[in-house]
Design a protein around this motif. Structure first.
Motif, PDB file in Angstrom:
ATOM      1  N   ASP A   1      61.443  39.081  18.792  1.00 15.76           N
ATOM      2  CA  ASP A   1      61.354  39.040  20.251  1.00 15.76           C
ATOM      3  C   ASP A   1      60.214  39.964  20.670  1.00 15.76           C
ATOM      4  O   ASP A   1      60.365  41.192  20.652  1.00 15.76           O
ATOM      5  CB  ASP A   1      62.687  39.475  20.866  1.00 15.76           C
ATOM      6  CG  ASP A   1      62.664  39.487  22.382  1.00 15.76           C
ATOM      7  OD1 ASP A   1      61.640  39.066  22.973  1.00 15.76           O
ATOM      8  OD2 ASP A   1      63.658  39.917  23.000  1.00 15.76           O
ATOM      9  N   ASP A   2      59.078  39.391  21.054  1.00 18.16           N
ATOM     10  CA  ASP A   2      57.905  40.196  21.401  1.00 18.16           C
ATOM     11  C   ASP A   2      58.184  41.147  22.558  1.00 18.16           C
ATOM     12  O   ASP A   2      57.888  42.342  22.489  1.00 18.16           O
ATOM     13  CB  ASP A   2      56.736  39.279  21.744  1.00 18.16           C
ATOM     14  CG  ASP A   2      56.167  38.579  20.518  1.00 18.16           C
ATOM     15  OD1 ASP A   2      56.699  38.807  19.415  1.00 18.16           O
ATOM     16  OD2 ASP A   2      55.210  37.800  20.661  1.00 18.16           O
ATOM     17  N   VAL A   3      58.751  40.608  23.636  1.00 17.54           N
ATOM     18  CA  VAL A   3      58.999  41.434  24.827  1.00 17.54           C
ATOM     19  C   VAL A   3      60.039  42.498  24.518  1.00 17.54           C
ATOM     20  O   VAL A   3      59.918  43.662  24.938  1.00 17.54           O
ATOM     21  CB  VAL A   3      59.438  40.556  26.005  1.00 17.54           C
ATOM     22  CG1 VAL A   3      59.792  41.408  27.213  1.00 17.54           C
ATOM     23  CG2 VAL A   3      58.336  39.562  26.378  1.00 17.54           C
ATOM     24  N   GLY A   4      61.085  42.127  23.773  1.00 18.26           N
ATOM     25  CA  GLY A   4      62.107  43.104  23.404  1.00 18.26           C
ATOM     26  C   GLY A   4      61.556  44.236  22.565  1.00 18.26           C
ATOM     27  O   GLY A   4      61.952  45.404  22.730  1.00 18.26           O
ATOM     28  N   ASN A   5      60.632  43.936  21.670  1.00 16.25           N
ATOM     29  CA  ASN A   5      60.023  44.992  20.852  1.00 16.25           C
ATOM     30  C   ASN A   5      59.169  45.936  21.689  1.00 16.25           C
ATOM     31  O   ASN A   5      59.134  47.143  21.440  1.00 16.25           O
ATOM     32  CB  ASN A   5      59.177  44.354  19.741  1.00 16.25           C
ATOM     33  CG  ASN A   5      60.024  43.717  18.654  1.00 16.25           C
ATOM     34  OD1 ASN A   5      61.191  44.061  18.483  1.00 16.25           O
ATOM     35  ND2 ASN A   5      59.443  42.781  17.937  1.00 16.25           N
ATOM     36  N   ILE A   6      58.461  45.394  22.684  1.00 11.49           N
ATOM     37  CA  ILE A   6      57.655  46.251  23.563  1.00 11.49           C
ATOM     38  C   ILE A   6      58.558  47.194  24.362  1.00 11.49           C
ATOM     39  O   ILE A   6      58.286  48.390  24.479  1.00 11.49           O
ATOM     40  CB  ILE A   6      56.790  45.394  24.494  1.00 11.49           C
ATOM     41  CG1 ILE A   6      55.775  44.574  23.685  1.00 11.49           C
ATOM     42  CG2 ILE A   6      56.074  46.262  25.513  1.00 11.49           C
ATOM     43  CD1 ILE A   6      54.969  43.597  24.518  1.00 11.49           C
ATOM     44  N   HIS A   7      59.651  46.652  24.878  1.00  9.70           N
ATOM     45  CA  HIS A   7      60.581  47.482  25.654  1.00  9.70           C
ATOM     46  C   HIS A   7      61.175  48.573  24.764  1.00  9.70           C
ATOM     47  O   HIS A   7      61.283  49.746  25.181  1.00  9.70           O
ATOM     48  CB  HIS A   7      61.690  46.611  26.238  1.00  9.70           C
ATOM     49  CG  HIS A   7      62.713  47.388  27.026  1.00  9.70           C
ATOM     50  ND1 HIS A   7      63.904  47.811  26.475  1.00  9.70           N
ATOM     51  CD2 HIS A   7      62.705  47.834  28.305  1.00  9.70           C
ATOM     52  CE1 HIS A   7      64.595  48.481  27.386  1.00  9.70           C
ATOM     53  NE2 HIS A   7      63.891  48.508  28.509  1.00  9.70           N
ATOM     54  N   ALA A   8      61.542  48.230  23.543  1.00  3.55           N
ATOM     55  CA  ALA A   8      62.100  49.229  22.630  1.00  3.55           C
ATOM     56  C   ALA A   8      61.068  50.302  22.296  1.00  3.55           C
ATOM     57  O   ALA A   8      61.404  51.486  22.176  1.00  3.55           O
ATOM     58  CB  ALA A   8      62.595  48.549  21.358  1.00  3.55           C
ATOM     59  N   ALA A   9      59.801  49.911  22.146  1.00  5.11           N
ATOM     60  CA  ALA A   9      58.751  50.879  21.838  1.00  5.11           C
ATOM     61  C   ALA A   9      58.578  51.877  22.977  1.00  5.11           C
ATOM     62  O   ALA A   9      58.383  53.085  22.755  1.00  5.11           O
ATOM     63  CB  ALA A   9      57.442  50.153  21.566  1.00  5.11           C
ATOM     64  N   LEU A  10      58.652  51.393  24.217  1.00  8.11           N
ATOM     65  CA  LEU A  10      58.530  52.290  25.367  1.00  8.11           C
ATOM     66  C   LEU A  10      59.699  53.274  25.420  1.00  8.11           C
ATOM     67  O   LEU A  10      59.522  54.460  25.739  1.00  8.11           O
ATOM     68  CB  LEU A  10      58.454  51.472  26.657  1.00  8.11           C
ATOM     69  CG  LEU A  10      57.202  50.599  26.814  1.00  8.11           C
ATOM     70  CD1 LEU A  10      57.327  49.703  28.031  1.00  8.11           C
ATOM     71  CD2 LEU A  10      55.946  51.469  26.919  1.00  8.11           C
ATOM     72  N   CYS A  11      60.902  52.785  25.094  1.00  2.87           N
ATOM     73  CA  CYS A  11      62.060  53.678  25.055  1.00  2.87           C
ATOM     74  C   CYS A  11      61.919  54.704  23.941  1.00  2.87           C
ATOM     75  O   CYS A  11      62.286  55.880  24.102  1.00  2.87           O
ATOM     76  CB  CYS A  11      63.345  52.866  24.859  1.00  2.87           C
ATOM     77  SG  CYS A  11      63.782  51.782  26.232  1.00  2.87           S
ATOM     78  N   ALA A  12      61.398  54.298  22.794  1.00  6.74           N
ATOM     79  CA  ALA A  12      61.232  55.212  21.666  1.00  6.74           C
ATOM     80  C   ALA A  12      60.247  56.321  21.998  1.00  6.74           C
ATOM     81  O   ALA A  12      60.418  57.469  21.565  1.00  6.74           O
ATOM     82  CB  ALA A  12      60.780  54.440  20.433  1.00  6.74           C
ATOM     83  N   GLN A  13      59.200  55.997  22.768  1.00  8.44           N
ATOM     84  CA  GLN A  13      58.220  57.013  23.140  1.00  8.44           C
ATOM     85  C   GLN A  13      58.833  58.098  24.015  1.00  8.44           C
ATOM     86  O   GLN A  13      58.364  59.243  24.005  1.00  8.44           O
ATOM     87  CB  GLN A  13      57.055  56.346  23.884  1.00  8.44           C
ATOM     88  CG  GLN A  13      56.167  55.500  22.990  1.00  8.44           C
ATOM     89  CD  GLN A  13      55.364  56.331  22.018  1.00  8.44           C
ATOM     90  OE1 GLN A  13      54.571  57.169  22.398  1.00  8.44           O
ATOM     91  NE2 GLN A  13      55.580  56.103  20.735  1.00  8.44           N
ATOM     92  N   GLU A  14      59.882  57.758  24.758  1.00  2.00           N
ATOM     93  CA  GLU A  14      60.567  58.757  25.572  1.00  2.00           C
ATOM     94  C   GLU A  14      61.335  59.744  24.693  1.00  2.00           C
ATOM     95  O   GLU A  14      61.531  60.905  25.070  1.00  2.00           O
ATOM     96  CB  GLU A  14      61.533  58.072  26.545  1.00  2.00           C
ATOM     97  CG  GLU A  14      60.861  57.174  27.568  1.00  2.00           C
ATOM     98  CD  GLU A  14      59.991  57.965  28.526  1.00  2.00           C
ATOM     99  OE1 GLU A  14      60.329  59.131  28.813  1.00  2.00           O
ATOM    100  OE2 GLU A  14      58.961  57.428  28.985  1.00  2.00           O
ATOM    101  N   VAL A  15      61.770  59.283  23.518  1.00  2.00           N
ATOM    102  CA  VAL A  15      62.532  60.145  22.612  1.00  2.00           C
ATOM    103  C   VAL A  15      61.612  60.951  21.719  1.00  2.00           C
ATOM    104  O   VAL A  15      61.814  62.151  21.496  1.00  2.00           O
ATOM    105  CB  VAL A  15      63.496  59.293  21.748  1.00  2.00           C
ATOM    106  CG1 VAL A  15      64.242  60.163  20.739  1.00  2.00           C
ATOM    107  CG2 VAL A  15      64.481  58.541  22.636  1.00  2.00           C
ATOM    108  N   GLU A  16      60.555  60.315  21.178  1.00  2.00           N
ATOM    109  CA  GLU A  16      59.624  60.984  20.261  1.00  2.00           C
ATOM    110  C   GLU A  16      58.219  60.505  20.561  1.00  2.00           C
ATOM    111  O   GLU A  16      57.809  59.427  20.135  1.00  2.00           O
ATOM    112  CB  GLU A  16      60.011  60.665  18.820  1.00  2.00           C
ATOM    113  CG  GLU A  16      59.185  61.399  17.775  1.00  2.00           C
ATOM    114  CD  GLU A  16      59.353  62.917  17.852  1.00  2.00           C
ATOM    115  OE1 GLU A  16      58.404  63.563  18.352  1.00  2.00           O
ATOM    116  OE2 GLU A  16      60.395  63.431  17.437  1.00  2.00           O
ATOM    117  N   SER A  17      57.484  61.291  21.324  1.00  2.00           N
ATOM    118  CA  SER A  17      56.123  60.900  21.683  1.00  2.00           C
ATOM    119  C   SER A  17      55.202  61.036  20.481  1.00  2.00           C
ATOM    120  O   SER A  17      55.404  61.892  19.608  1.00  2.00           O
ATOM    121  CB  SER A  17      55.611  61.772  22.833  1.00  2.00           C
ATOM    122  OG  SER A  17      55.604  63.131  22.439  1.00  2.00           O
ATOM    123  N   GLY A  18      54.190  60.215  20.428  1.00  2.22           N
ATOM    124  CA  GLY A  18      53.233  60.260  19.336  1.00  2.22           C
ATOM    125  C   GLY A  18      53.747  59.684  18.039  1.00  2.22           C
ATOM    126  O   GLY A  18      53.122  59.851  16.989  1.00  2.22           O
TER     127      GLY A  18
END
Length: 587
Positions: free
Chosen positions: A104-121
């Protein structure tokens, strides 16, 4: 002094665990999120690298995904959503990298944005089908690798369907290398033998050569393989047979009920016209036709002097004439509409030869039909859904799409499977794929079948038991590239050979590694690893013919072609031994 961002995150994670009195583990930690067989294959790749892996999966996994908990060093976390709470529970803070491999392309993008909130970089490895969307995603994150399993696996299916090698090119250290048969390459251009048939993959030096051996060779000028490909493209151009295609379209346009109505009306008209002509004789055949047709279209006058039979015939002729014109109009309109729909959907069985039938227009099937069309090969697609993922692509390419169950012989025959050159079955269901392959063989025994199966052992047994030709696993072909991106390893190319995925990559010898101080020949392993070249520490030039007696030093980079297990072993031998875990002595 440059600070390694991962080491900084690892130190912070270790401090957190010590502060909360949690068990400490200094091994690199990777988090992978997925819901199909690809996540298992990636976890299996990572499991042998002495790392910790957390697999985040949905509560209800697909039946064709093996048990991830059975893999060594893999922790399974089940979650409904990929959000900040889930990533914190997975231990993303301080993790080395995150892989998002849901289909799921859109789902992966949303998950990536959430992950950046937990661990940036954080280093991200994302699975994307849409290439333009993937290129845009790279700009959103500092350290992001976007891969497509369909794009990596499609060439292997295309090559198998054509029964020949399709050119596999990659460039490294100033040379362009290609996969060809030994008979198609000059001896001085051969770098190494990849597959020697029954003598094995990556055979040792000195193995007797054969013309059919698959070799990695330098692509110098126009090769014989390119000429073969060019002839194949010309040979398989679409053969158009307009008259036969028109006949097929007319058959598809006929409506049984409407045809019966038109036929009955014509019979009534013919019988009534004959009776009328006998009751009121006219001079010549033309006048009989003239009177009959004129009466049929309603231009008749009342004739009281005629007998009762003639009057009844005239009445029937007039009524049938009133019905005939609307019926003819309806038949023409419906026939045109049905013919266009049949041609557009592929239900018309136009005579085809040497085409390729592709079953399943998902991510992989869409890539396969595009590449086959680029090669000039005629393609017919089959899918259960009326609007599958690749429907728009098939329409743009002019590929007929037959909506139906490929496990039925009727559907396969409608795609002219009896005259095609190959059947490529790439749906996501192993059982459906096997049924389609077996039914296709029932239609034509010598048909070349390329089958997509996830389970490698099952695929080999099916291939031997049913002689179904070639089987491929998308996750098996793509997982090494995803694992290499997670491990921050420089992957140069992936070469599919039979059911093996040979990996071309670079491995750097680190301080304290078991390989340090050993001769270069110690890095190779017959059947598993072959050294292609060496870049000594402090140099930027790779030697394609290194001295086997060269003593390896930290910083030396080895260019190798290897199988998955061989590369895993080589990486461990070239890496610094891990520190003790939980106070235990180092191995």
């Amino acid at each position: 002094m440059t600070v390694d961002p991962w080491r900084d995150r690892a130190r912070r994670a270790l401090a957190t665990r010590l502060r909360e009195n949690l068990p400490t583990d200094s091994r690199p930690h990777y988090v992978i999120c997925g819901s199909d067989p690809l996540i298992y294959t990636i976890a299996e790749e990572l499991a042998g690298h002495r790392v910790r892996v957390t697999a985040v999966v949905p509560p209800r996994m697909r039946a064709d995904v093996p048990d991830l908990a059975a893999l060594r060093g893999v922790r399974v976390l089940r979650a409904e959503r990929l959000d900040e709470r889930t990533f914190k529970a997975a231990g993303l803070e301080g993790a080395h990298a995150l892989a998002l491999v849901n289909p799921d392309d859109v789902g992966n993008i949303h998950a990536a944005l959430c992950a950046q909130e937990v661990e940036s970089g954080l280093r991200l490895v994302m699975r994307m089908f849409n290439p333009s969307l993937g290129n845009g995603v790279k700009q959103l994150f500092a350290d992001c690798t976007v891969l497509s399993d369909a794009a990596m696996a499609a060439p292997a299916f295309v090559a198998a369907s054509l029964g020949e090698l399709t050119p596999t090119y990659f460039r490294h250290a100033g040379r362009t290398l290609t996969l060809v048969r030994r008979s198609e390459a000059r001896p001085e251009h051969v770098v190494c033998v990849l597959d020697a048939g029954e003598r094995g993959v990556l055979p040792p030096d000195g193995t007797p050569a054969a013309p059919t051996d698959l070799v990695l060779a330098e692509a110098a000028g126009r090769t014989p393989g390119m000429d073969v490909a060019a002839r194949r493209i010309v040979r398989h151009r679409r053969r158009r047979k307009p008259l036969l295609a028109l006949g097929s379209a007319l058959r598809a346009a006929l409506n049984r009920k409407l045809g019966v109505a038109v036929l009955v009306t014509l019979v009534v008209t013919l019988v009534s016209g004959t009776i009328l002509a006998q009751a009121d004789p006219v001079d010549g055949f033309w006048e009989s036709i003239y009177v009959t047709l004129l009466t049929a279209v309603g231009s008749s006058d009342v004739e009281m002097e005629r007998n009762h039979l003639a009057q009844a015939s005239q009445l029937a002729l007039t009524i049938s004439g009133l019905a005939l014109l609307p019926l003819i109009t309806a038949a023409v309109v419906e026939g045109v509409v049905n013919a266009r729909l049949a041609l557009a959907s592929g239900r018309v069985r136009t005579p085809r030869e040497d085409h390729v039938v592709v079953v399943g227009l998902g991510n992989v099937g869409t890539r396969v039909i595009r590449q086959l069309t680029d090669l000039g090969i005629e393609v017919v697609a089959i899918d259960r859904k009326a609007q599958p993922l690749g429907a728009k692509t098939a329409e743009e390419l002019g590929v007929p799409l037959i909506v139906g169950d490929a496990a039925l012989q009727e559907t396969l025959r409608s795609a002219s499977v009896d005259t095609c050159q190959a059947l490529v079955v790439v749906s996501t269901d192993d059982v459906t794929n096997l049924q389609a392959a077996l039914n296709a063989r029932a239609v034509r025994e010598d048909l070349r079948v390329v089958l997509r199966l996830f389970d490698g052992d099952f695929a080999l047994r099916v291939q031997r038991a049913f002689n179904l030709g070639v089987s491929r696993s998308v996750s098996y072909l793509a997982a090494p590239a995803f694992a290499a991106a997670l491990l921050d390893r420089h992957m140069i190319a992936t070469i599919p050979v039979d059911r093996h995925a040979l990996l071309v990559t670079e491995v750097t010898v680190q301080d304290g590694a078991p390989l340090a101080g050993r001769p270069l020949r110690a890095a190779g392993e017959p059947g598993r690893v072959r050294v292609l070249g060496l870049t000594p520490h402090g140099s930027t030039t790779m030697s394609w013919l290194p001295n086997p007696a060269h003593v390896l030093r930290p910083g030396d980079r080895l260019a190798v072609v290897a199988r998955r297990v061989g590369l895993r072993t080589l990486a461990e031998r070239a890496a610094t031994p891990p520190p003790p875990v939980d106070g235990s002595p180092a191995a």
